[in-house]
Design a protein around this motif. Structure first.
Motif, mmCIF file in Angstrom:
data_model
loop_
_atom_site.group_PDB
_atom_site.id
_atom_site.type_symbol
_atom_site.label_atom_id
_atom_site.label_comp_id
_atom_site.label_asym_id
_atom_site.label_seq_id
_atom_site.Cartn_x
_atom_site.Cartn_y
_atom_site.Cartn_z
ATOM 1 N N GLY A 62 5.865 -3.601 0.636
ATOM 2 C CA GLY A 62 4.471 -4.343 0.288
ATOM 3 C C GLY A 62 3.592 -3.629 -0.575
ATOM 4 O O GLY A 62 4.144 -2.383 -1.163
ATOM 5 N N ARG A 65 -2.513 -0.681 -0.290
ATOM 6 C CA ARG A 65 -3.776 -0.697 -0.084
ATOM 7 C C ARG A 65 -4.565 0.454 0.249
ATOM 8 O O ARG A 65 -5.483 0.222 1.026
ATOM 9 C CB ARG A 65 -4.230 -2.038 0.494
ATOM 10 C CG ARG A 65 -3.707 -2.096 1.978
ATOM 11 C CD ARG A 65 -4.251 -3.438 2.808
ATOM 12 N NE ARG A 65 -3.588 -4.808 2.146
ATOM 13 C CZ ARG A 65 -4.526 -5.720 1.653
ATOM 14 N NH1 ARG A 65 -5.606 -5.439 1.526
ATOM 15 N NH2 ARG A 65 -3.961 -6.616 1.019
ATOM 16 N N SER A 66 -3.773 1.580 0.102
ATOM 17 C CA SER A 66 -4.493 2.800 0.701
ATOM 18 C C SER A 66 -5.666 3.350 -0.117
ATOM 19 O O SER A 66 -6.429 4.020 0.538
ATOM 20 C CB SER A 66 -3.129 3.927 0.304
ATOM 21 O OG SER A 66 -2.076 3.594 1.011
ATOM 22 N N ASN A 69 -9.130 0.709 0.713
ATOM 23 C CA ASN A 69 -8.456 -0.366 1.526
ATOM 24 C C ASN A 69 -8.365 -2.015 0.818
ATOM 25 O O ASN A 69 -8.875 -2.959 1.157
ATOM 26 C CB ASN A 69 -9.643 -0.543 2.687
ATOM 27 C CG ASN A 69 -8.912 -1.647 3.827
ATOM 28 O OD1 ASN A 69 -7.562 -1.560 3.891
ATOM 29 N ND2 ASN A 69 -9.760 -2.392 4.392
ATOM 30 N N ILE A 71 -5.869 -3.787 -2.681
ATOM 31 C CA ILE A 71 -4.794 -3.684 -3.394
ATOM 32 C C ILE A 71 -5.349 -3.640 -5.101
ATOM 33 O O ILE A 71 -4.437 -3.269 -5.984
ATOM 34 C CB ILE A 71 -3.897 -4.975 -3.405
ATOM 35 C CG1 ILE A 71 -4.659 -6.123 -3.933
ATOM 36 C CG2 ILE A 71 -3.217 -5.111 -2.082
ATOM 37 C CD1 ILE A 71 -3.685 -7.754 -4.073
ATOM 38 N N ALA A 142 0.455 -0.595 5.207
ATOM 39 C CA ALA A 142 0.529 -2.022 4.452
ATOM 40 C C ALA A 142 1.722 -2.543 4.772
ATOM 41 O O ALA A 142 2.111 -3.891 4.758
ATOM 42 C CB ALA A 142 0.519 -1.702 2.976
ATOM 43 N N ASN A 146 3.232 -6.400 6.890
ATOM 44 C CA ASN A 146 3.990 -7.458 6.468
ATOM 45 C C ASN A 146 5.042 -7.904 7.613
ATOM 46 O O ASN A 146 5.714 -8.882 7.309
ATOM 47 C CB ASN A 146 4.526 -7.027 5.420
ATOM 48 C CG ASN A 146 3.464 -7.009 3.952
ATOM 49 O OD1 ASN A 146 2.634 -7.840 4.089
ATOM 50 N ND2 ASN A 146 3.869 -6.325 2.995
ATOM 51 N N TYR A 314 -1.414 6.262 -1.754
ATOM 52 C CA TYR A 314 -0.458 5.409 -1.464
ATOM 53 C C TYR A 314 0.850 6.367 -0.915
ATOM 54 O O TYR A 314 1.386 6.059 0.474
ATOM 55 C CB TYR A 314 0.328 4.781 -2.560
ATOM 56 C CG TYR A 314 1.872 4.406 -2.478
ATOM 57 C CD1 TYR A 314 2.333 3.502 -1.382
ATOM 58 C CD2 TYR A 314 2.511 4.431 -3.644
ATOM 59 C CE1 TYR A 314 3.632 3.167 -1.586
ATOM 60 C CE2 TYR A 314 3.768 4.297 -3.519
ATOM 61 C CZ TYR A 314 4.604 3.508 -2.565
ATOM 62 O OH TYR A 314 5.699 2.996 -2.626
ATOM 63 N N ASP A 317 -0.734 7.989 2.458
ATOM 64 C CA ASP A 317 -1.351 6.734 3.108
ATOM 65 C C ASP A 317 -2.466 7.471 3.871
ATOM 66 O O ASP A 317 -2.795 7.213 4.979
ATOM 67 C CB ASP A 317 -0.182 6.435 4.507
ATOM 68 C CG ASP A 317 -0.495 5.099 4.849
ATOM 69 O OD1 ASP A 317 -1.309 4.273 4.038
ATOM 70 O OD2 ASP A 317 -0.291 5.002 6.160
#
Length: 449
Positions: A62, A65-66, A69, A71, A142, A146, A314, A317
């Motif tokens: 994925g 979006r760490s 919040n 991307i 993230a 998915n 990322y 996290d």
């Protein structure tokens, strides 16, 4: 420097099936053919000519979006995206090489054991025993989103699932005995049914009948690569891994990690020498010390602090945008990669960095402090090897493929001159080149808790 330890260093290459690290794509010498087979095949040829053990590709499932919040920063700076599926990428490399091992990441969190066993057995057959599997449990929400989940499971739960996942794949790889194929044209005997058996696995996470639809591959099992640094991850790696990929901010922390994991392997009944520990390093080769430092500074200038913070968010996290960027990093409860967080803590304490400074450093970090002339770089590699901080190194490039070309042209010959690295491949399979034995059928049983 006098040699104090027998043996030779192992070399592997770390890659992404995309633009690579933060700022890597901006380097003047970087190529950008990430969606072309020729790009990866060129890298494979460089590494094989330099006699590397293997190349492996990281992966995630994925776009992160760490940070905030969103991307936005990840897409804007190319942090963790885009990434091709690494399986077809390594197949492209294998097609133009004969000796280089090829490894790809596959998550136990969002796959099934039968598919994983079949994929890597197929790769091992098609490469004549050069396949490796980088086992991950996934480390960010993230990815969970998915696959129909709101949150990533806790670390212990992820590793419990991974343990059973590896148990099932091992059973499937062993479901055909060596020699089951007969291929006797005269009698019509294709294979011996008595040498192929269902596994009938019933566990907490998986129910799998088997057998696998492929005979046992050249290596028995592909080489298992793992990067777990948390207590759960270290124990998992000590049981299952043939190669551990790790990251350290100092030789002292590397020595401690090396000793602990080798001791864990011994407690699981394994020969510690059959578990190869390869810390990540980012060599920057110069004609002189001053030239190397200038090249390092040139690379650092390509990395905005926000991009480095997005990358760090990322990896661990944790959303670092919630903190005052001009103050020290507070204590965190990390869901992501424990090893990266431990490395960051060590550097932050040593350098008294703010969060913003950490981001700048992390985005352009040159792991292992291998910056200098070839002789200086090899001096440091030899020290890590001799002091039992490493069995070899995972070369993480500043830019691709030029950084690999520079290392192959200038550093590898110095390693070879000192007798630290091979001049020719010794074996036919990746396991043979690593000095890791082919597992006997059922050998995995001795590793269970």
């Amino acid at each position: 420097m006098p040699r104090t330890r027998p043996g030779q260093i192992h070399l592997a290459a770390f890659m992404n099936a995309g633009p690579g690290g933060v700022g890597a794509w901006r380097h003047p010498d970087a190529e950008s053919g990430w969606f072309s087979p020729a790009f990866y095949q060129k890298v494979g040829r460089i590494l094989e000519a330099a006699r590397f053990d293997f190349v492996f590709f990281a992966d995630s499932l994925g776009i992160p979006r760490s940070f905030g919040n969103s991307i936005e920063n990840h897409v804007h700076y190319g942090v963790g995206t885009p990434r091709l599926d690494p399986i077809p990428v390594i197949a492209q490399i294998a097609a133009v090489t004969e000796h280089l091992g090829v490894g790809a990441t596959l998550s136990t969190g969002y796959q099934q054991p039968f598919n994983a066993a079949r994929t890597f057995s197929s790769l091992d057959h098609l490469t004549s025993g050069r396949a490796g599997w980088n086992v991950v449990t996934s480390f960010q929400d993230a990815e969970a989103l998915n696959f129909g989940n709101e949150k990533l499971p806790g670390r212990s739960e992820r590793y419990q699932r991974a343990d059973e996942f590896l148990e099932v794949t091992a059973k499937l790889w062993d479901s055909w005995q060596d020699g089951a194929l007969k291929l006797d044209k005269a009698s019509g005997d294709f294979a011996d049914p008595a040498a192929v058996a269902s596994i009938n696995h019933q566990g907490a996470h998986f129910q799998v009948q088997g057998p696998l639809s492929l005979p046992r591959s050249p290596q028995g099992y592909p080489v298992i690569i793992q990067a777990g640094s948390s207590p759960d991850g270290r124990d998992f790696a000590a049981r299952w891994a043939d190669v551990i990929f790790c990251s350290h901010a100092s030789i002292e922390s590397a020595i401690a990690f090396y000793a602990e994991v080798k001791a864990l392997a011994a407690r699981h009944g394994r020969d510690p020498d059959h578990l190869k520990i390869l810390p990540a390093v980012t060599p920057i080769v110069g004609r002189s010390e001053e030239d190397a430092e200038a090249r390092k500074l040139e690379f650092e200038e390509l990395v905005p602090a926000e991009a480095g913070l997005a990358r760090l968010s990322y990896h661990i996290d944790v959303d670092l945008s919630q903190f005052d960027l001009d103050k020290p990093l507070p204590p965190l409860e990390v869901k992501g990669v424990y090893g990266h967080y431990h490395e960051v803590l060590e550097v932050a304490a040593r350098e008294n960095f703010t969060v913003r400074q950490l981001g700048k450093w992390y985005g352009a970090r040159t792991e292992g402090d291998l910056v200098g002339t070839p002789a200086v770089i090899v001096d440091r590699m030899e020290e890590w090897f001799d002091r039992r901080a490493a069995d070899g190194f995972m070369i993480s490039p500043t830019h691709v493929p030029a950084a690999f070309e520079q290392f192959a042209e200038h550093v590898v010959p110095e390693l070879q001159r000192r007798g630290l690295f091979r001049t020719e491949y010794e074996g036919a399979t990746l396991r043979e080149n690593l000095g890791v034995p082919r597992p006997a059928s059922g050998e995995w049983k001795s590793r269970l808790r």
